[in-house]
Structures are given as structure tokens and as C-alpha cells.
Write a protein that holds these residues in place. Structure first.
Motif, PDB file in Angstrom:
ATOM      1  N   ALA A   1     -20.073  39.019  11.398  1.00  0.00           N
ATOM      2  CA  ALA A   1     -20.552  37.764  10.810  1.00  0.00           C
ATOM      3  C   ALA A   1     -21.135  36.823  11.862  1.00  0.00           C
ATOM      4  O   ALA A   1     -22.047  36.052  11.562  1.00  0.00           O
ATOM      5  N   ASP A   2     -20.643  36.878  13.097  1.00  0.00           N
ATOM      6  CA  ASP A   2     -21.189  35.989  14.125  1.00  0.00           C
ATOM      7  C   ASP A   2     -22.591  36.421  14.557  1.00  0.00           C
ATOM      8  O   ASP A   2     -23.365  35.622  15.067  1.00  0.00           O
ATOM      9  N   LEU A   3     -22.925  37.671  14.299  1.00  0.00           N
ATOM     10  CA  LEU A   3     -24.268  38.154  14.606  1.00  0.00           C
ATOM     11  C   LEU A   3     -25.238  37.782  13.484  1.00  0.00           C
ATOM     12  O   LEU A   3     -26.304  37.229  13.729  1.00  0.00           O
ATOM     13  N   CYS A   4     -24.849  38.069  12.242  1.00  0.00           N
ATOM     14  CA  CYS A   4     -25.668  37.741  11.068  1.00  0.00           C
ATOM     15  C   CYS A   4     -24.800  37.914   9.823  1.00  0.00           C
ATOM     16  O   CYS A   4     -24.039  38.879   9.720  1.00  0.00           O
ATOM     17  N   GLU A   5     -24.899  36.977   8.862  1.00  0.00           N
ATOM     18  CA  GLU A   5     -24.143  37.092   7.615  1.00  0.00           C
ATOM     19  C   GLU A   5     -24.620  38.317   6.832  1.00  0.00           C
ATOM     20  O   GLU A   5     -25.796  38.685   6.905  1.00  0.00           O
ATOM     21  N   LEU A   6     -23.725  38.903   6.074  1.00  0.00           N
ATOM     22  CA  LEU A   6     -24.079  40.111   5.312  1.00  0.00           C
ATOM     23  C   LEU A   6     -25.185  39.851   4.307  1.00  0.00           C
ATOM     24  O   LEU A   6     -26.018  40.707   4.046  1.00  0.00           O
ATOM     25  N   ARG A   7     -25.214  38.646   3.702  1.00  0.00           N
ATOM     26  CA  ARG A   7     -26.245  38.379   2.695  1.00  0.00           C
ATOM     27  C   ARG A   7     -27.631  38.182   3.310  1.00  0.00           C
ATOM     28  O   ARG A   7     -28.634  38.262   2.625  1.00  0.00           O
ATOM     29  N   SER A   8     -27.667  37.948   4.620  1.00  0.00           N
ATOM     30  CA  SER A   8     -28.947  37.769   5.302  1.00  0.00           C
ATOM     31  C   SER A   8     -29.385  39.012   6.070  1.00  0.00           C
ATOM     32  O   SER A   8     -30.538  39.120   6.475  1.00  0.00           O
ATOM     33  N   ALA A   9     -28.463  39.921   6.313  1.00  0.00           N
ATOM     34  CA  ALA A   9     -28.760  41.101   7.130  1.00  0.00           C
ATOM     35  C   ALA A   9     -29.543  42.137   6.334  1.00  0.00           C
ATOM     36  O   ALA A   9     -29.222  42.438   5.192  1.00  0.00           O
ATOM     37  N   ARG A  10     -30.591  42.659   6.954  1.00  0.00           N
ATOM     38  CA  ARG A  10     -31.412  43.712   6.347  1.00  0.00           C
ATOM     39  C   ARG A  10     -31.530  44.855   7.345  1.00  0.00           C
ATOM     40  O   ARG A  10     -31.703  44.649   8.540  1.00  0.00           O
ATOM     41  N   TRP A  11     -31.431  46.086   6.800  1.00  0.00           N
ATOM     42  CA  TRP A  11     -31.594  47.258   7.644  1.00  0.00           C
ATOM     43  C   TRP A  11     -32.213  48.366   6.807  1.00  0.00           C
ATOM     44  O   TRP A  11     -31.758  48.641   5.703  1.00  0.00           O
ATOM     45  N   GLY A  12     -33.210  49.005   7.305  1.00  0.00           N
ATOM     46  CA  GLY A  12     -33.883  50.091   6.576  1.00  0.00           C
ATOM     47  C   GLY A  12     -34.991  49.580   5.686  1.00  0.00           C
ATOM     48  O   GLY A  12     -36.141  49.956   5.843  1.00  0.00           O
TER      49      GLY A  12
ATOM     50  N   GLU B   1     -24.805  42.818   1.649  1.00  0.00           N
ATOM     51  CA  GLU B   1     -23.841  42.417   0.622  1.00  0.00           C
ATOM     52  C   GLU B   1     -24.115  43.173  -0.682  1.00  0.00           C
ATOM     53  O   GLU B   1     -23.202  43.751  -1.280  1.00  0.00           O
ATOM     54  N   ALA B   2     -25.369  43.206  -1.112  1.00  0.00           N
ATOM     55  CA  ALA B   2     -25.743  43.939  -2.335  1.00  0.00           C
ATOM     56  C   ALA B   2     -25.516  45.436  -2.154  1.00  0.00           C
ATOM     57  O   ALA B   2     -25.071  46.122  -3.084  1.00  0.00           O
ATOM     58  N   LEU B   3     -25.794  45.927  -0.961  1.00  0.00           N
ATOM     59  CA  LEU B   3     -25.599  47.347  -0.679  1.00  0.00           C
ATOM     60  C   LEU B   3     -24.120  47.735  -0.775  1.00  0.00           C
ATOM     61  O   LEU B   3     -23.768  48.754  -1.372  1.00  0.00           O
ATOM     62  N   ILE B   4     -23.244  46.901  -0.259  1.00  0.00           N
ATOM     63  CA  ILE B   4     -21.804  47.176  -0.319  1.00  0.00           C
ATOM     64  C   ILE B   4     -21.329  47.154  -1.764  1.00  0.00           C
ATOM     65  O   ILE B   4     -20.581  48.033  -2.201  1.00  0.00           O
ATOM     66  N   ILE B   5     -21.768  46.152  -2.539  1.00  0.00           N
ATOM     67  CA  ILE B   5     -21.367  46.059  -3.942  1.00  0.00           C
ATOM     68  C   ILE B   5     -21.873  47.267  -4.725  1.00  0.00           C
ATOM     69  O   ILE B   5     -21.125  47.894  -5.485  1.00  0.00           O
ATOM     70  N   ALA B   6     -23.133  47.618  -4.527  1.00  0.00           N
ATOM     71  CA  ALA B   6     -23.706  48.763  -5.249  1.00  0.00           C
ATOM     72  C   ALA B   6     -22.994  50.064  -4.888  1.00  0.00           C
ATOM     73  O   ALA B   6     -22.663  50.866  -5.776  1.00  0.00           O
ATOM     74  N   MET B   7     -22.733  50.262  -3.605  1.00  0.00           N
ATOM     75  CA  MET B   7     -22.056  51.483  -3.180  1.00  0.00           C
ATOM     76  C   MET B   7     -20.619  51.524  -3.718  1.00  0.00           C
ATOM     77  O   MET B   7     -20.123  52.589  -4.092  1.00  0.00           O
ATOM     78  N   SER B   8     -19.955  50.369  -3.788  1.00  0.00           N
ATOM     79  CA  SER B   8     -18.596  50.318  -4.336  1.00  0.00           C
ATOM     80  C   SER B   8     -18.596  50.680  -5.818  1.00  0.00           C
ATOM     81  O   SER B   8     -17.734  51.428  -6.285  1.00  0.00           O
TER      82      SER B   8
END
Length: 140
Positions: free
Chosen positions: A40-51, A58-65
Motif C-alpha cells: 500500500a505504501d507503493l501504490c493503493e490496490l484500487r490505483s495499481a494497474r498491471w498488464g 482491487e477488482a482483479l482480487i474480487i473477480a478472482m475470489s
């Protein structure tokens, strides 16, 4: 180095698969490979994008769950159904008269035999009454 793509666009940053885009700070940084999720100190999950830029962590974690939970529930239901079907078919095989009759089957067979015997007795009784009536009135 991913930092050279900071203050540009998410698409430019994510062309390199080792980069992580933080939408809140508009910065591009190296993905912290020692951790699964960026801290979180690097970047919040809702703001982080990869790929891809249109899915945040955040959406990726919810969807995968949700997908993982659904798969686990489906697997559990399939296992229960298979176990129930096996028990049911095994019970039917054991109940077949060729292998071993069940106590309920034996009891039902005895009751059927008793009913048949009572019915035959009643039939014989009725026949004797009818014969008696015919003799009395001379219709024999």
C-alpha cells in the motif's frame, strides 16, 4: 527502467510487462516481484494497474475470489452428487433379490403372502356360502 514512463500514459508504461502503473500518482515503477501484490505504501490496490490499464488490482482480487469460490462450490456439489449417486446405486445393487434381500423386502414378501392366503380363505368361504344358498333354493 520503468520510471522513465512516469507522467506519460498507462498504455506506454504497461508495454513493458515488468512495470506497474499507479493511476493516483501517475507514476510507472518496477513491479515488486518479491510480493504478489504491491504494498500500500507503493501504490493503493484500487490505483495499481498491471498488464492492462482497465483492470485494477482491487477488482482483479474480487473477480478472482468470486471465480475461485464458484469453482470450489461447484466442485463440492459435484463430489456430493457423485457420492450420493454411488451410495444409491450401491444400495439398489444390494437390494436386488439375486444378491441379498433387504429386511424390508422380506417383511413385504411375508405380508403379501399372508394377504394372498387370507384372500384364498375368503374366496373358499364365499364359494361354500354360495353353494349352500344354491342347494337351499335348488338352483344347483
Amino acid at each position: 527502467d520503468c520510471r522513465q514512463y512516469s507522467n506519460r500514459s498507462c498504455e506506454e508504461c504497461l508495454k513493458n510487462v515488468t512495470c506497474l502503473w499507479c493511476a493516483s500518482s501517475r507514476s510507472c515503477m518496477d513491479y515488486p516481484v518479491r510480493r504478489i501484490l504491491p504494498p500500500a505504501d507503493l501504490c493503493e490496490l484500487r490505483s495499481a494497474r498491471w498488464g492492462v490499464c482497465w483492470v485494477n488490482f482491487e477488482a482483479l482480487i474480487i473477480a478472482m475470489s468470486v471465480v475461485g469460490g464458484t469453482l470450489l462450490i461447484m466442485l463440492g456439489v459435484c463430489c456430493c452428487c457423485c457420492c450420493c449417486c454411488k451410495k444409491k446405486s450401491k444400495k439398489q445393487v444390494l437390494r436386488s433379490p439375486l444378491i441379498l434381500p433387504d429386511k424390508d423386502d422380506e417383511r413385504a414378501a411375508r405380508e403379501r403372502e399372508k394377504r394372498r392366503m387370507r384372500q384364498e380363505e375368503r374366496r373358499a368361504e364365499m364359494k361354500s356360502r354360495h353353494d349352500e344358498i344354491r342347494r337351499k333354493y335348488g338352483t344347483v
